[in-house]
Design a protein around this motif. Structure first.
Motif, PDB file in Angstrom:
ATOM      1  N   MET A  29       0.843  -1.210   0.000  1.00  0.00           N
ATOM      2  CA  MET A  29       0.000   0.000   0.000  1.00  0.00           C
ATOM      3  C   MET A  29       0.870   1.248   0.000  1.00  0.00           C
ATOM      4  N   ARG A  30       1.899   1.236   0.843  1.00  0.00           N
ATOM      5  CA  ARG A  30       2.817   2.385   0.889  1.00  0.00           C
ATOM      6  C   ARG A  30       3.479   2.582  -0.476  1.00  0.00           C
ATOM      7  N   ASP A  31       3.985   1.483  -1.051  1.00  0.00           N
ATOM      8  CA  ASP A  31       4.740   1.601  -2.298  1.00  0.00           C
ATOM      9  C   ASP A  31       3.853   1.955  -3.490  1.00  0.00           C
ATOM     10  N   HIS A  32       2.560   1.661  -3.381  1.00  0.00           N
ATOM     11  CA  HIS A  32       1.662   1.948  -4.513  1.00  0.00           C
ATOM     12  C   HIS A  32       0.683   3.070  -4.197  1.00  0.00           C
ATOM     13  N   ASN A  33       0.992   3.785  -3.104  1.00  0.00           N
ATOM     14  CA  ASN A  33       0.198   4.977  -2.810  1.00  0.00           C
ATOM     15  C   ASN A  33      -1.295   4.697  -2.599  1.00  0.00           C
ATOM     16  N   ILE A  34      -1.590   3.606  -1.939  1.00  0.00           N
ATOM     17  CA  ILE A  34      -2.998   3.276  -1.625  1.00  0.00           C
ATOM     18  C   ILE A  34      -3.200   3.636  -0.155  1.00  0.00           C
ATOM     19  N   SER A  35      -4.231   4.425   0.133  1.00  0.00           N
ATOM     20  CA  SER A  35      -4.282   4.930   1.505  1.00  0.00           C
ATOM     21  C   SER A  35      -5.480   4.480   2.332  1.00  0.00           C
ATOM     22  N   ASN A  36      -6.436   3.755   1.738  1.00  0.00           N
ATOM     23  CA  ASN A  36      -7.661   3.422   2.489  1.00  0.00           C
ATOM     24  C   ASN A  36      -7.671   1.951   2.895  1.00  0.00           C
ATOM     25  N   PHE A  37      -7.739   1.711   4.208  1.00  0.00           N
ATOM     26  CA  PHE A  37      -7.576   0.341   4.702  1.00  0.00           C
ATOM     27  C   PHE A  37      -8.574   0.045   5.815  1.00  0.00           C
ATOM     28  N   ILE A  38      -9.316  -1.056   5.652  1.00  0.00           N
ATOM     29  CA  ILE A  38     -10.245  -1.506   6.708  1.00  0.00           C
ATOM     30  C   ILE A  38      -9.721  -2.839   7.242  1.00  0.00           C
ATOM     31  N   PHE A  39      -9.603  -2.929   8.560  1.00  0.00           N
ATOM     32  CA  PHE A  39      -9.014  -4.113   9.198  1.00  0.00           C
ATOM     33  C   PHE A  39     -10.051  -4.835  10.050  1.00  0.00           C
ATOM     34  N   SER A  40     -10.084  -6.169   9.891  1.00  0.00           N
ATOM     35  CA  SER A  40     -10.949  -7.033  10.718  1.00  0.00           C
ATOM     36  C   SER A  40     -10.348  -7.185  12.083  1.00  0.00           C
ATOM     37  N   SER A  41     -10.910  -6.503  13.061  1.00  0.00           N
ATOM     38  CA  SER A  41     -10.441  -6.736  14.417  1.00  0.00           C
ATOM     39  C   SER A  41     -11.551  -7.414  15.216  1.00  0.00           C
ATOM     40  N   SER A  42     -11.373  -7.489  16.506  1.00  0.00           N
ATOM     41  CA  SER A  42     -12.292  -8.306  17.298  1.00  0.00           C
ATOM     42  C   SER A  42     -12.491  -7.707  18.678  1.00  0.00           C
ATOM     43  N   CYS A  43     -13.675  -7.924  19.231  1.00  0.00           N
ATOM     44  CA  CYS A  43     -13.949  -7.474  20.598  1.00  0.00           C
ATOM     45  C   CYS A  43     -13.104  -8.249  21.603  1.00  0.00           C
ATOM     46  N   THR A  44     -12.440  -9.290  21.118  1.00  0.00           N
ATOM     47  CA  THR A  44     -11.561 -10.054  22.000  1.00  0.00           C
ATOM     48  C   THR A  44     -10.451  -9.156  22.581  1.00  0.00           C
ATOM     49  N   VAL A  45     -10.167  -8.019  21.921  1.00  0.00           N
ATOM     50  CA  VAL A  45      -9.114  -7.124  22.428  1.00  0.00           C
ATOM     51  C   VAL A  45      -9.472  -6.551  23.806  1.00  0.00           C
ATOM     52  N   LEU A  50      -1.110   6.348   5.173  1.00  0.00           N
ATOM     53  CA  LEU A  50      -2.204   5.406   5.410  1.00  0.00           C
ATOM     54  C   LEU A  50      -3.318   6.013   6.271  1.00  0.00           C
ATOM     55  N   ASN A  51      -4.568   5.736   5.873  1.00  0.00           N
ATOM     56  CA  ASN A  51      -5.743   6.023   6.704  1.00  0.00           C
ATOM     57  C   ASN A  51      -6.449   4.701   6.931  1.00  0.00           C
ATOM     58  N   ALA A  52      -6.736   4.369   8.183  1.00  0.00           N
ATOM     59  CA  ALA A  52      -7.260   3.024   8.447  1.00  0.00           C
ATOM     60  C   ALA A  52      -8.366   3.044   9.486  1.00  0.00           C
ATOM     61  N   ILE A  53      -9.260   2.072   9.344  1.00  0.00           N
ATOM     62  CA  ILE A  53     -10.307   1.857  10.353  1.00  0.00           C
ATOM     63  C   ILE A  53     -10.279   0.382  10.737  1.00  0.00           C
ATOM     64  N   ALA A  54     -10.175   0.126  12.044  1.00  0.00           N
ATOM     65  CA  ALA A  54     -10.300  -1.249  12.546  1.00  0.00           C
ATOM     66  C   ALA A  54     -11.723  -1.426  13.045  1.00  0.00           C
ATOM     67  N   LEU A  55     -12.370  -2.486  12.579  1.00  0.00           N
ATOM     68  CA  LEU A  55     -13.714  -2.795  13.058  1.00  0.00           C
ATOM     69  C   LEU A  55     -13.588  -3.941  14.052  1.00  0.00           C
ATOM     70  N   ARG A  56     -14.027  -3.681  15.280  1.00  0.00           N
ATOM     71  CA  ARG A  56     -13.936  -4.697  16.332  1.00  0.00           C
ATOM     72  C   ARG A  56     -15.265  -5.440  16.405  1.00  0.00           C
ATOM     73  N   TYR A  57     -15.271  -6.613  15.761  1.00  0.00           N
ATOM     74  CA  TYR A  57     -16.507  -7.380  15.640  1.00  0.00           C
ATOM     75  C   TYR A  57     -16.866  -8.034  16.960  1.00  0.00           C
ATOM     76  N   PHE A  58     -18.157  -8.072  17.224  1.00  0.00           N
ATOM     77  CA  PHE A  58     -18.650  -8.952  18.269  1.00  0.00           C
ATOM     78  C   PHE A  58     -18.925 -10.311  17.598  1.00  0.00           C
ATOM     79  N   ASN A  59     -20.013 -10.998  17.848  1.00  0.00           N
ATOM     80  CA  ASN A  59     -20.136 -12.373  17.319  1.00  0.00           C
ATOM     81  C   ASN A  59     -20.991 -12.439  16.059  1.00  0.00           C
ATOM     82  N   PRO A  60     -20.357 -12.538  14.883  1.00  0.00           N
ATOM     83  CA  PRO A  60     -21.128 -12.574  13.636  1.00  0.00           C
ATOM     84  C   PRO A  60     -21.797 -13.934  13.415  1.00  0.00           C
TER      85      PRO A  60
END
Ligand code: UFG
Length: 336
Positions: free
Chosen positions: A112-128, A170-180
């Motif tokens: 992403m850095r090398d190709h200039n892509i800046s929008n990133f959504i990450f699968s996170s978890s309520c386990t944190v 980079l601009n990023a959002i982590a979504l902390r999922y509960f139980n899907p």
């Protein structure tokens, strides 16, 4: 038309998100190594949306392949699901979990850095959050030491992304999922657990279908009204839509910080016994279950405060628990 890369796009949450992306007018390209998913899902996505997403059978740990992909595809944003996710297995095979979940994330961020892509959504978890001291759980609840290598890969993943947001564009959002849980209303895509399910809902549906003899309820001595543990079960289609809202926020440059995180749940907790009874009620299936001891590493209760996601992502759940359980059962019946 914006082109979005979905890694792990043939998996449970990934496939539902691909459908929602296509229906919202995005062009989708999927990278998946089929480690925990089936190629048929690609055709089933097409049956729902009448569009076949572009597909690359790639392993994100393979730097050369990933680099070639980015050299030959122009991508506007990435939703990163690809990861190993079995809590118990991660305790047995920590190095495999760190290698797969962390290396693939780092390589992706480098591209992403090398190709200039800046929008990133990450699968996170309520386990944190571990066992949060206050319920419902807000995003201000402290992150607790992880109970498993899997959970740790989510925490480390968030840290890696946060540091990268500070250093790069980079601009990023982590979504902390509960139980899907649940399946698409078409019943063409759903959850495909490998082997014996570890999670409650697939274990319930397989028991009702006669594939498993009996459901074990892990503990009825928790400090909850009926003694069984409480979770926040969210319909996978509602969860998928949260990804579109998060992506749109980044594409519209409406994010307040370079790295943001949101809880994604319904805001309502249900106990294991409540889930069993709701399932029996909506499906008219009687479940064979027995109470056994607690499962190691389980917390007493976890459910989301969804205020931040509602106000900032302009997203809220639309489906009920009963709809989710019914769709999970319809999906199960298609499998057997
Ligand atoms: N449970 C049973 N019997 C089963 C399976 C589960 O009683 O056969 C109970 C568990 O003890 C727990 C509840 O049902 O109280 C939900 O269990 P799941 O395994 O379905 O979900 P978890 O909340 O344990 O785990 C989920 C995700 C993980 C994630 C975690 C974060 O599967 O990836 O939420 O809390 F890390």
């Amino acid at each position: 038309m914006k082109k979005i890369l979905v890694t792990g796009g043939l998996g449970f949450i990934g496939s539902h998100t691909v459908v929602e992306l296509q229906e919202a007018g995005f062009e989708v390209v999927i990278i998946d190594n089929l480690l925990n998913s089936k190629i048929e899902v690609l055709d089933n996505i097409e049956k729902i949306t009448s569009q076949k997403p572009e597909f690359f059978n790639l392993d994100l740990r393979n730097k050369k392949d990933v680099n070639h992909f980015f050299n030959t595809n122009l991508i506007d944003g990435i939703i990163h699901f690809a990861a190993s996710k079995a809590v118990g297995e991660s305790v047995e095979k920590p190095l495999e979990y760190y290698e797969n979940n962390i290396n693939s994330l780092v390589y992706l961020l480098q591209e992403m850095r090398d190709h200039n892509i800046s929008n990133f959504i990450f699968s996170s978890s309520c386990t944190v959050y571990g066992q949060a001291s206050e319920l419902p759980i807000t995003e201000n609840s402290p992150v607790k030491p992880a109970e498993s290598p899997y959970g740790n890969t989510k925490q480390i993943g968030e840290e890696i992304i946060k540091d990268t947001c500070k250093a790069d564009h980079l601009n990023a959002i982590a979504l902390r999922y509960f139980n899907p849980i649940g399946a698409h209303e078409s019943i063409k895509i759903g959850e495909l657990p490998l082997g014996v399910p570890q999670n409650l809902i697939p274990y319930i549906t397989q028991t009702a279908a006669g594939i498993r003899k009996q459901l074990s309820v892990f503990g009825n001595d928790y400090n909850t009204p009926d003694g069984t543990a409480i979770r926040d079960y969210i319909h996978v289609v509602d969860l998928a839509k949260a990804h579109i809202a998060a992506l749109q926020r980044l594409l519209d440059k409406k994010n307040n910080q370079k790295f943001e995180y949101f809880n994604v749940g319904t805001g309502k907790g249900s106990s294991v016994l409540e889930i069993i009874h709701a399932f029996e009620n909506v499906t008219q299936q009687e479940l064979n279950y027995q109470i056994v001891g607690r499962r190691e590493g389980d917390v007493t209760a976890a459910y989301a405060d969804t205020t931040k996601a509602q106000s900032e992502l302009n997203w809220k759940t639309e489906k009920t628990l009963d709809e989710a359980l019914k769709s999970a059962w319809e999906w199960q019946k298609r499998q057997s």
